[in-house]
Scaffold this motif. Structure first.
Motif, mmCIF file in Angstrom:
data_model
loop_
_atom_site.group_PDB
_atom_site.id
_atom_site.type_symbol
_atom_site.label_atom_id
_atom_site.label_comp_id
_atom_site.label_asym_id
_atom_site.label_seq_id
_atom_site.Cartn_x
_atom_site.Cartn_y
_atom_site.Cartn_z
ATOM 1 N N ASP A 1 -2.320 4.920 -12.340
ATOM 2 C CA ASP A 1 -2.425 5.167 -10.897
ATOM 3 C C ASP A 1 -1.762 4.073 -10.036
ATOM 4 O OD1 ASP A 1 -4.177 3.149 -11.305
ATOM 5 O OD2 ASP A 1 -5.936 4.140 -10.467
ATOM 6 N N THR A 2 -0.890 3.303 -10.653
ATOM 7 C CA THR A 2 -0.145 2.292 -9.879
ATOM 8 C C THR A 2 0.701 2.966 -8.797
ATOM 9 O OG1 THR A 2 -0.003 0.875 -11.825
ATOM 10 C CG2 THR A 2 1.598 0.461 -10.076
ATOM 11 N N ASP A 3 0.689 2.399 -7.598
ATOM 12 C CA ASP A 3 1.538 2.910 -6.511
ATOM 13 C C ASP A 3 2.950 2.357 -6.747
ATOM 14 O OD1 ASP A 3 2.918 3.414 -4.148
ATOM 15 O OD2 ASP A 3 1.109 3.273 -2.922
ATOM 16 N N THR A 4 3.806 3.199 -7.303
ATOM 17 C CA THR A 4 5.141 2.732 -7.714
ATOM 18 C C THR A 4 5.996 2.294 -6.522
ATOM 19 O OG1 THR A 4 5.814 5.056 -7.751
ATOM 20 C CG2 THR A 4 5.223 4.057 -9.848
ATOM 21 N N GLN A 5 5.969 3.093 -5.465
ATOM 22 C CA GLN A 5 6.782 2.755 -4.280
ATOM 23 C C GLN A 5 6.336 1.417 -3.696
ATOM 24 O OE1 GLN A 5 6.761 5.808 -1.292
ATOM 25 N NE2 GLN A 5 7.982 7.229 -2.503
ATOM 26 N N ALA A 6 5.020 1.263 -3.546
ATOM 27 C CA ALA A 6 4.489 0.028 -2.948
ATOM 28 C C ALA A 6 4.822 -1.178 -3.830
ATOM 29 C CB ALA A 6 2.980 0.154 -2.750
ATOM 30 N N SER A 7 4.788 -0.985 -5.144
ATOM 31 C CA SER A 7 5.095 -2.099 -6.056
ATOM 32 C C SER A 7 6.525 -2.578 -5.873
ATOM 33 C CB SER A 7 4.900 -1.662 -7.510
ATOM 34 O OG SER A 7 3.569 -1.289 -7.733
ATOM 35 N N GLY B 1 3.223 -10.282 6.959
ATOM 36 C CA GLY B 1 2.239 -9.340 7.506
ATOM 37 C C GLY B 1 2.562 -7.914 7.085
ATOM 38 N N VAL B 2 1.521 -7.147 6.834
ATOM 39 C CA VAL B 2 1.709 -5.744 6.448
ATOM 40 C C VAL B 2 0.947 -4.861 7.432
ATOM 41 C CG1 VAL B 2 1.369 -4.003 4.641
ATOM 42 C CG2 VAL B 2 1.932 -6.354 4.010
ATOM 43 N N ALA B 3 1.700 -3.984 8.080
ATOM 44 C CA ALA B 3 1.066 -3.051 9.025
ATOM 45 C C ALA B 3 1.181 -1.632 8.483
ATOM 46 C CB ALA B 3 1.736 -3.163 10.403
ATOM 47 N N GLY B 4 0.036 -1.047 8.175
ATOM 48 C CA GLY B 4 0.024 0.380 7.855
ATOM 49 C C GLY B 4 0.243 0.791 6.415
ATOM 50 N N ASN B 5 0.092 -0.081 5.460
ATOM 51 C CA ASN B 5 0.225 0.335 4.064
ATOM 52 C C ASN B 5 -0.713 -0.532 3.214
ATOM 53 O OD1 ASN B 5 1.029 0.843 1.400
ATOM 54 N ND2 ASN B 5 3.150 1.237 1.992
ATOM 55 N N THR B 6 -1.934 -0.081 3.087
ATOM 56 C CA THR B 6 -2.970 -0.855 2.398
ATOM 57 C C THR B 6 -2.605 -1.121 0.941
ATOM 58 O OG1 THR B 6 -4.563 0.219 3.825
ATOM 59 C CG2 THR B 6 -5.466 -0.915 1.938
ATOM 60 N N SER B 7 -1.993 -0.122 0.314
ATOM 61 C CA SER B 7 -1.616 -0.271 -1.090
ATOM 62 C C SER B 7 -0.609 -1.418 -1.262
ATOM 63 C CB SER B 7 -1.026 1.053 -1.573
ATOM 64 O OG SER B 7 -0.603 0.942 -2.880
ATOM 65 N N LEU B 8 0.376 -1.447 -0.373
ATOM 66 C CA LEU B 8 1.379 -2.516 -0.408
ATOM 67 C C LEU B 8 0.719 -3.875 -0.147
ATOM 68 C CD1 LEU B 8 4.314 -3.563 -0.403
ATOM 69 C CD2 LEU B 8 4.507 -2.840 1.968
ATOM 70 N N TYR B 9 -0.178 -3.889 0.819
ATOM 71 C CA TYR B 9 -0.898 -5.127 1.139
ATOM 72 C C TYR B 9 -1.649 -5.637 -0.104
ATOM 73 C CZ TYR B 9 -4.714 -8.043 2.882
ATOM 74 O OH TYR B 9 -5.617 -9.058 3.049
ATOM 75 N N ASN B 10 -2.357 -4.731 -0.762
ATOM 76 C CA ASN B 10 -3.148 -5.126 -1.937
ATOM 77 C C ASN B 10 -2.263 -5.655 -3.070
ATOM 78 O OD1 ASN B 10 -5.616 -4.482 -0.790
ATOM 79 N ND2 ASN B 10 -5.538 -2.349 -1.492
ATOM 80 N N ILE B 11 -1.129 -5.007 -3.274
ATOM 81 C CA ILE B 11 -0.234 -5.473 -4.340
ATOM 82 C C ILE B 11 0.311 -6.863 -4.012
ATOM 83 C CG2 ILE B 11 1.987 -5.043 -5.502
ATOM 84 C CD1 ILE B 11 1.300 -1.992 -5.157
ATOM 85 N N GLY C 1 17.144 8.434 -5.270
ATOM 86 C CA GLY C 1 15.803 8.237 -5.823
ATOM 87 C C GLY C 1 15.409 6.789 -6.007
ATOM 88 N N ILE C 2 16.278 5.875 -5.600
ATOM 89 C CA ILE C 2 15.988 4.444 -5.761
ATOM 90 C C ILE C 2 15.801 3.805 -4.398
ATOM 91 C CG2 ILE C 2 17.019 2.248 -6.495
ATOM 92 C CD1 ILE C 2 18.267 3.781 -8.812
ATOM 93 N N ILE C 3 14.801 2.938 -4.283
ATOM 94 C CA ILE C 3 14.556 2.267 -3.008
ATOM 95 C C ILE C 3 15.569 1.128 -2.841
ATOM 96 C CG2 ILE C 3 12.897 0.945 -1.629
ATOM 97 C CD1 ILE C 3 10.652 2.453 -3.157
ATOM 98 N N ARG C 4 16.354 1.208 -1.794
ATOM 99 C CA ARG C 4 17.313 0.150 -1.456
ATOM 100 C C ARG C 4 17.029 -0.269 -0.006
ATOM 101 N NH1 ARG C 4 21.846 0.215 -5.051
ATOM 102 N NH2 ARG C 4 22.499 -1.652 -3.933
ATOM 103 N N PHE C 5 17.929 -0.978 0.609
ATOM 104 C CA PHE C 5 17.674 -1.412 1.985
ATOM 105 C C PHE C 5 18.976 -1.594 2.746
ATOM 106 C CE2 PHE C 5 17.943 -5.051 -0.792
ATOM 107 C CZ PHE C 5 18.778 -5.937 -0.129
ATOM 108 N N ALA D 1 2.172 12.178 -8.168
ATOM 109 C CA ALA D 1 2.572 10.829 -8.607
ATOM 110 C C ALA D 1 4.043 10.794 -9.035
ATOM 111 C CB ALA D 1 1.681 10.377 -9.754
ATOM 112 N N ILE D 2 4.463 11.808 -9.789
ATOM 113 C CA ILE D 2 5.849 11.804 -10.284
ATOM 114 C C ILE D 2 6.834 11.920 -9.124
ATOM 115 C CG2 ILE D 2 7.558 13.016 -11.704
ATOM 116 C CD1 ILE D 2 5.183 13.807 -13.567
ATOM 117 N N TYR D 3 6.555 12.846 -8.219
ATOM 118 C CA TYR D 3 7.478 12.999 -7.079
ATOM 119 C C TYR D 3 7.489 11.735 -6.216
ATOM 120 C CZ TYR D 3 8.849 17.811 -7.909
ATOM 121 O OH TYR D 3 9.403 18.940 -8.449
ATOM 122 N N LYS D 4 6.344 11.116 -6.085
ATOM 123 C CA LYS D 4 6.308 9.879 -5.297
ATOM 124 C C LYS D 4 7.146 8.795 -6.000
ATOM 125 C CE LYS D 4 3.376 6.937 -2.573
ATOM 126 N NZ LYS D 4 2.100 6.278 -2.394
#
Lengths: 181, 312
Positions: free
Chosen positions: A30-36, A63-73, A151-155, B282-285
Motif C-alpha cells: 500500500d505504499t503511495d508510489t507517486q508520493a514516494s 513545507g507540504v500543503a495538501g498531501n498528507t501521504s507525501l508529508y508522512n513519507i 507515465g514517469i514523473i518529471r518536472f 493502485a496500479i493506475y496511480k
C-alpha cells in the motif's frame, strides 16, 4: 462403480483439500508510489538549488500543503537528513497563515490549485522555492512543476522566476528538467 | 483429517487385494518371492528376502518374460519404498517399482494384469503427487525447484493409466499453489527475492495459461508484478540521485504494465471484488494515470454505498 473408479475418486477426495488449504491472496503493497517519487525529488531539489546566505542558518525547511501521504513519507524517510550544514525539517502547511518565516521549499498539491495565487502571494518576497503539480502553475509564479511524461514523473523549471526570488538552480538540475523557462 | 486417513486405508487395501488376486498366475520362483511377503507380521527381513527371490526369478528365461513376474517385482519394491524407505521422496526403490510395473504393462499382451497394474501405477503416481504437495508446504532454499519435478512425475505416471484424464483443473491448482507458496517463501527470504519472485511468477503464468479465467492466479500474478515495482520505489532513499530516480521509475513502469492486464482480468471475472478494484486503483496511480485510478475508486465507492460490497 468399478474398483478403479473408486480408487480414482479416492485420490481426488484425499489430495485436493491439501492444495485448497494453501490458496490465498497476496497482499497489495500500500505504499503511495507517486508520493514516494515526489518526496525523493523534493529532497534532491534541496541539494541542487542554492539559497541566499541569510537562509543558511537553522533548519532547512520543506513545507507540504495538501498531501498528507507525501508529508508522512518526507518525515519518515528524509527528516533530519543533512542539507549542507542544515538539518531537514518537514512542516505540514494547512493554510497560508501557517507558513513559517523561513521556508526553503513549499510543495503545493494539485487539490489546492484554486489557492495557488494565495500561496504565491504569501511567498512573493521570500527566497522560497514553490513546487507544484498544477497545470499552468509556472505562469502563476511556481518555480518547479511536476508533470508526467510517458507515465514517469518529471518536472519543469521556471529559471527566470527563481532568480527573481533569489534562489538559483544548478546546471545539473536544469539539465534534468524536461522544460526550462 | 480422520476421514482422509480412513479413505487412504481403504485405498491401500483395495490396491493390496489388487496385487494379491493375481498370485495364481505366477511362476514358481515368483510364487516363492510372494510367499515371503505373505506374512501376517511382515517385517523388513521378509521384504528383502522377497526382493532377492524376485531378482532370482527375473534371471529365469521363462519367468523374466512373464508380465506377472514384473508386476510382483513392482509390488515388492513398492513395499520396500513404503516400509523400509518410509516413503522417502528420494527412494530409488520407488522408481524401480515404477519401471517394473511399466515392464509388466508392456508384457501383458492379454491384459489380464491391466487393472492390477493400473492400480499399482496410480498408487505410485499418487505418492509423487503427495511428495509434491508436501514440498510445496515446506519450501526452502534447497528444495524450492523440486515440487515441479515430483508433480511432473505424478502427471506422467497418471497419464499412463488415464490417458484421457483432463489435467487442466489439477494443473491450474498445482501451479497456482506453487506460485503462492513460492511467494510466501520469497517474502520470508528477502535476500533471495530476485531469484524466487520470478519462479513464483512463472508458476502463476502457467496457471493462467492453462486456465485464463482463474481469478486467484490472475490477481496474485498482478500483485506480484505490482509489488515488485513498488519494492523498487520503496528502496529510494536520500542517496538516490535524480537520474537514478528517473531510471527507477522506468523500471517500475515495466512491472506496473505487466501487472495491469492480470488485474483487469480479475476485475472482469469478479467485478465486485474489492481487492481487484483496490488493485486497479493502485496500479493506475502507479502508472500516473490518475483519471483511470479515480474511475475505479468511484466504482468502489458506488459498490460500497449500494451495499454490494462491504467497506471492510
Amino acid at each position: 462403480m468399478t474398483i478403479k473408479a473408486i480408487f480414482l475418486s479416492g485420490i481426488l477426495c484425499l489430495l485436493l483439500p491439501v492444495l485448497m488449504q494453501a490458496q490465498g491472496k497476496i497482499g497489495l503493497d500500500d505504499t503511495d508510489t507517486q508520493a514516494s517519487v515526489k518526496a525523493s525529488y523534493l529532497f534532491q531539489f534541496s541539494k541542487y538549488t542554492d539559497w541566499p546566505d541569510a537562509t543558511k542558518q537553522g533548519n532547512f525547511v520543506i513545507g507540504v500543503a495538501g498531501n498528507t501521504s507525501l508529508y508522512n513519507i518526507l518525515v519518515n524517510k528524509y527528516a533530519n537528513k543533512a542539507i549542507g550544514s542544515q538539518l531537514l525539517q518537514i512542516v505540514e502547511i494547512k493554510e497560508t497563515g501557517s507558513i513559517p518565516e523561513i521556508i526553503h521549499i513549499l510543495y503545493i498539491n494539485e487539490e489546492l490549485s484554486n489557492d495557488l495565487p494565495k500561496y504565491i502571494k504569501a511567498l512573493r518576497k521570500k527566497p522560497s522555492l514553490v513546487v507544484t503539480e498544477i497545470v499552468g502553475a509556472m505562469d502563476q509564479g511556481a518555480h518547479i512543476n511536476f508533470l508526467q511524461l510517458d507515465g514517469i514523473i518529471r518536472f519543469e523549471i521556471n529559471d527566470t522566476k527563481s532568480q527573481e526570488s533569489g534562489v538559483s538552480f544548478s546546471d545539473k538540475l536544469k539539465g534534468w528538467a524536461i522544460k526550462l523557462k | 483429517m480422520t476421514r482422509y486417513i480412513n479413505i487412504a486405508i481403504v485405498i491401500c487395501l483395495i490396491i493390496l487385494s489388487g496385487f494379491k488376486v493375481q498370485a495364481q498366475e505366477a511362476g514358481p520362483l515368483t510364487q516363492k518371492a510372494l510367499k515371503s511377503m505373505d506374512s501376517e507380521d511382515l517385517n523388513s527381513g521378509d521384504i528383502m528376502r522377497a526382493r532377492d527371490q524376485i531378482l532370482i526369478a527375473l534371471k529365469d528365461e521363462i519367468e523374466s518374460n512373464a508380465a506377472f513376474t514384473w508386476h510382483a517385482k513392482g509390488f515388492i519394491y513398492k513395499d520396500i519404498y513404503k516400509k523400509i524407505d518410509k516413503e522417502s521422496r528420494y527412494s530409488e526403490n520407488r522408481e524401480i517399482a515404477v519401471d517394473a510395473i511399466l515392464r509388466s504393462m508392456e508384457l501383458d499382451d492379454t491384459g489380464y494384469l491391466s487393472e492390477a497394474n493400473t492400480k499399482a501405477m496410480i498408487f505410485l503416481s499418487l505418492s509423487y503427487f503427495n511428495d509434491a504437495v508436501e514440498l510445496l508446504n515446506n519450501l526452502n532454499e534447497e528444495n524450492y525447484e523440486e515440487p515441479l519435478k515430483f508433480y511432473k512425475r505424478h502427471r506422467q505416471l497418471f497419464q499412463l493409466c488415464e490417458s484421457d484424464f483432463d489435467f487442466r483443473e489439477r494443473d491450474t491448482e498445482f501451479y497456482s499453489n506453487y506460485g503462492y507458496q513460492m511467494k510466501l517463501f520469497s517474502d520470508r527470504s528477502p535476500s533471495l527475492k530476485n531469484i524466487l519472485d520470478p519462479v513464483a511468477i512463472a508458476q502463476y503464468e502457467q496457471a493462467v495459461y492453462i486456465t485464463p479465467a482463474d481469478t486467484a492466479s490472475n490477481y496474485n500474478l498482478a500483485v506480484i508484478h505490482y509489488n515488485r515495482g513498488v519494492q523498487k520505489i520503496r528502496a529510494i532513499n536520500h542517496q538516490t540521485e535524480i537520474f537514478e530516480l528517473i531510471m527507477i521509475q522506468e523500471e517500475c513502469l515495466k512491472d506496473f504494465k505487466l501487472a495491469l492486464p492480470y488485474m483487469i482480468k480479475t476485475n472482469e471475472l469478479e467485478p465486485k471484488d474489492k481487492d481487484a478494484l483496490l488493485g486497479l486503483m493502485a496500479i493506475y496511480k502507479a502508472l500516473n494515470n490518475d483519471a483511470e485510478s479515480d474511475k475505479y475508486r468511484l466504482e468502489l465507492e458506488r459498490l460500497i454505498k449500494s451495499g454490494e460490497i462491504r467497506k471492510k
